[in-house]
Every structure is written in structure tokens, then in C-alpha cells.
Motif scaffolding. Structure first.
Motif, PDB file in Angstrom:
ATOM      1  N   GLY A 161       0.632  -0.676  -0.401  1.00 13.76           N
ATOM      2  CA  GLY A 161      -0.173  -0.289   0.341  1.00 13.76           C
ATOM      3  C   GLY A 161       1.334   0.917  -0.142  1.00 13.76           C
ATOM      4  O   GLY A 161       2.206   1.004  -0.258  1.00 13.76           O
ATOM      5  N   GLU A 162       0.219   2.910  -0.283  1.00 13.86           N
ATOM      6  CA  GLU A 162       1.061   3.899   0.055  1.00 13.86           C
ATOM      7  C   GLU A 162       1.221   4.537   1.593  1.00 13.86           C
ATOM      8  O   GLU A 162      -0.201   3.843   2.750  1.00 13.86           O
ATOM      9  N   VAL A 163       1.906   4.540   2.426  1.00 14.25           N
ATOM     10  CA  VAL A 163       1.889   5.677   3.296  1.00 14.25           C
ATOM     11  C   VAL A 163       1.983   6.959   2.787  1.00 14.25           C
ATOM     12  O   VAL A 163       2.283   7.730   1.937  1.00 14.25           O
ATOM     13  N   GLU A 164       1.638   7.556   3.681  1.00  7.41           N
ATOM     14  CA  GLU A 164       1.511   9.083   3.165  1.00  7.41           C
ATOM     15  C   GLU A 164       1.808   9.942   5.025  1.00  7.41           C
ATOM     16  O   GLU A 164       1.839  10.000   6.467  1.00  7.41           O
ATOM     17  N   LEU A 165       2.998  10.869   4.737  1.00  5.65           N
ATOM     18  CA  LEU A 165       3.436  11.535   5.519  1.00  5.65           C
ATOM     19  C   LEU A 165       3.476  12.752   5.583  1.00  5.65           C
ATOM     20  O   LEU A 165       3.409  13.313   4.661  1.00  5.65           O
ATOM     21  N   THR A 166       3.518  13.319   7.037  1.00  6.18           N
ATOM     22  CA  THR A 166       3.256  14.671   7.159  1.00  6.18           C
ATOM     23  C   THR A 166       4.004  15.646   8.011  1.00  6.18           C
ATOM     24  O   THR A 166       3.945  14.698   9.473  1.00  6.18           O
ATOM     25  N   CYS A 167       5.072  16.553   7.654  1.00  5.09           N
ATOM     26  CA  CYS A 167       6.482  17.377   7.509  1.00  5.09           C
ATOM     27  C   CYS A 167       5.548  18.816   8.031  1.00  5.09           C
ATOM     28  O   CYS A 167       5.084  19.252   6.868  1.00  5.09           O
ATOM     29  N   SER A 168       5.819  19.153   9.312  1.00  2.02           N
ATOM     30  CA  SER A 168       5.452  20.771   9.884  1.00  2.02           C
ATOM     31  C   SER A 168       5.997  21.362  10.342  1.00  2.02           C
ATOM     32  O   SER A 168       6.853  20.958  11.430  1.00  2.02           O
ATOM     33  N   ILE A 169       6.127  22.642  10.189  1.00  4.55           N
ATOM     34  CA  ILE A 169       6.894  24.169  10.837  1.00  4.55           C
ATOM     35  C   ILE A 169       5.450  24.448  11.973  1.00  4.55           C
ATOM     36  O   ILE A 169       4.992  25.313  11.200  1.00  4.55           O
ATOM     37  N   PRO A 170       5.370  24.254  12.658  1.00  4.90           N
ATOM     38  CA  PRO A 170       4.272  26.165  13.400  1.00  4.90           C
ATOM     39  C   PRO A 170       4.188  27.224  13.228  1.00  4.90           C
ATOM     40  O   PRO A 170       3.491  27.828  12.940  1.00  4.90           O
ATOM     41  N   ARG A 171       5.517  27.541  13.043  1.00  3.96           N
ATOM     42  CA  ARG A 171       5.907  28.920  13.613  1.00  3.96           C
ATOM     43  C   ARG A 171       6.905  29.007  13.085  1.00  3.96           C
ATOM     44  O   ARG A 171       8.650  28.803  13.315  1.00  3.96           O
ATOM     45  N   SER A 172       7.347  29.937  12.128  1.00  2.03           N
ATOM     46  CA  SER A 172       8.102  30.478  11.661  1.00  2.03           C
ATOM     47  C   SER A 172       7.948  31.642  10.658  1.00  2.03           C
ATOM     48  O   SER A 172       7.033  32.815  10.754  1.00  2.03           O
ATOM     49  N   ARG A 173       9.357  32.786  10.378  1.00  2.00           N
ATOM     50  CA  ARG A 173       9.207  34.332   9.699  1.00  2.00           C
ATOM     51  C   ARG A 173      10.603  34.221   9.484  1.00  2.00           C
ATOM     52  O   ARG A 173      11.390  34.755   9.566  1.00  2.00           O
ATOM     53  N   PRO A 174      10.720  34.967   7.822  1.00  2.00           N
ATOM     54  CA  PRO A 174       9.723  33.946   7.037  1.00  2.00           C
ATOM     55  C   PRO A 174       9.436  32.445   7.012  1.00  2.00           C
ATOM     56  O   PRO A 174      10.241  31.956   7.842  1.00  2.00           O
ATOM     57  N   ALA A 175       8.344  32.150   6.486  1.00  2.00           N
ATOM     58  CA  ALA A 175       7.856  30.925   5.888  1.00  2.00           C
ATOM     59  C   ALA A 175       9.194  29.883   5.587  1.00  2.00           C
ATOM     60  O   ALA A 175      10.350  30.428   4.831  1.00  2.00           O
ATOM     61  N   ALA A 176       9.376  28.542   6.733  1.00  2.00           N
ATOM     62  CA  ALA A 176      10.595  28.033   6.339  1.00  2.00           C
ATOM     63  C   ALA A 176       9.957  27.369   4.607  1.00  2.00           C
ATOM     64  O   ALA A 176       9.155  27.230   4.396  1.00  2.00           O
ATOM     65  N   THR A 177      11.205  26.812   4.220  1.00  2.00           N
ATOM     66  CA  THR A 177      11.248  26.097   4.072  1.00  2.00           C
ATOM     67  C   THR A 177      11.717  24.450   4.088  1.00  2.00           C
ATOM     68  O   THR A 177      12.390  23.829   4.897  1.00  2.00           O
TER      69      THR A 177
END
Length: 393
Positions: free
Chosen positions: A145-161
Motif C-alpha cells: 500500500g501507500e504511506v502518507e507522511l506530513t511534516c510541519s513547522i507550526p511557527r516561522s518567519r519568513p516561512a521555512a522551506t
């Protein structure tokens, strides 16, 4: 452009946007101050410099973006210990801001009061570096099957990459950004197919940001791929004899790992003296009654698996005969090969002899014909009246 000092664990960062601190003297004919652009990371230390030219002792006032007076001619006016006046001379006014916050960002006023009032505004920019990325999985990964992973940065300025990597190769994800006041929250979602070989492999989410000064913040995620089990019986070495002890080990694999291992014997029950300890089956004092096919069966929620071992118990005499018959079989094979080679040599020799004898007889027959003609001439002599006779020997 000049960088600010560092405070805490974050380092200040010099950028194009910064403090523009310009002071204009009361005399319109000359520019009395020079300012420097400064950018600071949140939690870092910013330094505001105002260089004076031909200062005549007039009043100098420094105000924050809310137009509250920070310093009046070197005297503290606002009770905020994070602002420190570290230098006030005829040539320079220098203020240090520690533990910079987002609310400190804005325009600062440097005012010089002479016959006329002149001021310039400095813009303070505060960067918010990202913390380590957060990695979450949507649902349990299963082989095929497929796996779905989510990476997040809740807070940064300017927006992180954010970027994904696996085995040093970048994975293409879908990125999204949301603005929350002065800061941004960033997410990056990646999907890919997994097999059982991918279990325990590592996927990395990496964040880059101007405030990190070329450094990267990474979070590694260890793939947890579930798959059906496998079972394999490791048999004992050699032939089992009466009185020996049989030990069978069933090697089990799977995710989740099967914990219930079932041992059985095909078309019969296990011997009463059989001992089962998880993946190990032990049968002491073997007899011919223990002969049969032994099975190891395992299962998890993704499937089942089994393996079998056929037990044949011999008496000691039969084992000796089986062991001693092996050399005789080898010797018999070698002798048979030698006999075959001898027969082939004899056939070749006979065939060559027959060919030589046939050639000799042919030449001898040819010689007899010549002698026959000579014989005929001698018998006839010179008498031409007698009829010609032929004699063959």
C-alpha cells in the motif's frame, strides 16, 4: 550592514531589511548622524547604533515603535531592562536589545532637538527561526500500500522551506503555507508505496530558513511497515537415531511479530513427552513411533504461514550400513567407468585391424592377376595353333 550580537541559543542574523536609524541635526546644511541596518533572530540580541557628527550637546531622545521614550540624553525613561544604553558620547549613541521579541519589531525614532526638531525612523525586523520539524503518519503503513507522511513547522518567519529525503534522494511532496499574524505555519505532505523491505528504513524531513545561517533542522522518521508472517523450521544436522533428542526451531518473522506459535504433527498428535517453548520444539528419547511430519504454524492480522519437517528415526545398525555403503557406491561407479573405457578401446582396436586386413587382401588379389597372365603366356609358349587357355590359382 552590520550583524547584531547573539543571545540565548539563537544567533542574530544580518539581512537586507533592518534598522534604518538616521538622525538629522538641527542645522539643515549637514547630516549629523549615520545609522546601520540590523536584523535579529527572535531571542537574539540586536544592536542599534547612531553615529553623531559635530554634536553640540543638544537633546537626544530614542523612542520605541509605540513612541514611548526609551532614553532621554542617556537616562533611562522606560523600565524595560532588555534595552541597555551601552554608549552615549559626542560621536555615538549605542543601544543593545536582548531577547528580541516579535512585538519589538517596528520603527524606532532617533530624535535630535536643536533650534528645530529633526528625527529619523529605524525599522527593526525580527526573524523567527523554525524548531525541529514535526513528522506524523496518517495511517498505519501496510506492505503493498501507500504511506502518507506530513511534516510541519507550526511557527516561522519568513516561512521555512521543507524537503523530504530518503536514501539521500529527495522525495517530491506537496507544500502548503498559512499565515498566522506575523508568523507562518508550513506543512509538506509526501506519499509513496511501501513493501516489507522498507520496514525500519528512514525518511528525513529537513527545514531550511534564513535565520539558521545555512544550517538545517532535521527530523528522521523510521518507517513502520506491517506485513504478513513467515515461518521456517531449522532442522537438526545429521541423521536422527533412536534415543536421540530432536530439537526443532521455528524462525518467525512478521509485523506485528506473531506471538502464538503452534506446533503439530500431521495426521497424529505430538508425542506426550514433547516439550514446547515458544518457537522451540523438543522431543527427547526418540523412537520410530515418533516418525512423521511436524508443522510450525504462525499468523498475524495480515496472513498466515507454516513450515514442515519430516522426521525419520533410524536404529543404529541401519545408520552404519547407510554410512558404509556410500564408499562402496563410489568405488563401484569408478570401476564401471574404467570397464566402459576398456571396452571402448577394444572396439577401436578391432575396427582398425579389420580395415588394415581388407587393404592387404585387395593388393594381393591384384598381384595374382598379373601372375596369372604370366602363367598363361608360359604355357602357351610359341605355338600359335593351340587355343588360348587360362589358369587361375
Amino acid at each position: 550592514m552590520r550583524s547584531a550580537g547573539s543571545g540565548g541559543r539563537h544567533s542574530p542574523l544580518v539581512a537586507a531589511a533592518g534598522i534604518l536609524l538616521l538622525c538629522v541635526a538641527g542645522r539643515a546644511r549637514a547630516q549629523e548622524v549615520q545609522a546601520e541596518n540590523v536584523t535579529v533572530a527572535e531571542g537574539g540580541q540586536a544592536e542599534i547604533n547612531c553615529k553623531l557628527h559635530q554634536y553640540d550637546g543638544s537633546i537626544v531622545v530614542i523612542q520605541n515603535p509605540s513612541r514611548q521614550t526609551l532614553f532621554f540624553n542617556g537616562t533611562r525613561a522606560l523600565k524595560d531592562e532588555r534595552f541597555q544604553l551601552v554608549e552615549f558620547t559626542q560621536k555615538q549613541v549605542r543601544i543593545v536589545l536582548s531577547n528580541a521579541r516579535l512585538e519589538d519589531e517596528g520603527g524606532y525614532f532617533c530624535q535630535l532637538y536643536t533650534e528645530d526638531t529633526h528625527h529619523q525612523i529605524a525599522i527593526l525586523t525580527v526573524l523567527v527561526p523554525p524548531d525541529n520539524p514535526l513528522v506524523e503518519v496518517k495511517e498505519q503503513a501496510v506492505e503493498g500500500g501507500e504511506v502518507e507522511l506530513t511534516c510541519s513547522i507550526p511557527r516561522s518567519r519568513p516561512a521555512a522551506t521543507l524537503r523530504w529525503y530518503r536514501d539521500r534522494r529527495e522525495l517530491r511532496g506537496i507544500s502548503s503555507k498559512q499565515e498566522n499574524g506575523k508568523v507562518f505555519s508550513i506543512t509538506n505532505v509526501v506519499r509513496f508505496r511501501v513493501e516489507r523491505k522498507d520496514h525500519s528504513s528512514i525518511v528525513t524531513c529537513e527545514a531550511t530558513h534564513p535565520a539558521l545561517r545555512g544550517q538545517r533542522k532535521q527530523t528522521q522518521y523510521v518507517l513502520d511497515v506491517q506485513y504478513s508472517p513467515t515461518a521456517r523450521i531449522h532442522p537438526p544436522q545429521g541423521v536422527m537415531r533412536e534415543g536421540d533428542t530432536l530439537v526443532l526451531t521455528c524462525a518467525v518473522n512478521g509485523n506485528p511479530l506473531p506471538t502464538d506459535i503452534k506446533w503439530s504433527r500431521a495426521n497424529d498428535s505430538l508425542p506426550e513427552r514433547a516439550l514446547i517453548e515458544g518457537e522451540v520444539l523438543t522431543i527427547p528419547s526418540l523412537s520410530m513411533l515418533d516418525n512423521g511430519t511436524y508443522l510450525c504454524q504462525v499468523a498475524n492480522k495480515h496472513g498466515r504461514s507454516s513450515d514442515q519437517y519430516v522426521l525419520v528415526v533410524y536404529d543404529p545398525g541401519a545408520i552404519v550400513e547407510a554410512q558404509t555403503s556410500v564408499p562402496y557406491a563410489i568405488v563401484g561407479g569408478i570401476l564401471a567407468l574404467l570397464v566402459f573405457l576398456v571396452i571402448c578401446v577394444l572396439i577401436v582396436m578391432v575396427w582398425c585391424s579389420i580395415r588394415q586386413k581388407g587393404s592387404y587382401l585387395t593388393h594381393e588379389a591384384s598381384g595374382l592377376d598379373e601372375h596369372g597372365e604370366a602363367r598363361e603366356a608360359f604355357l602357351n609358349g610359341g605355338d600359335g595353333h593351340k587355343r588360348k587357355e587360362e589358369f587361375f590359382i
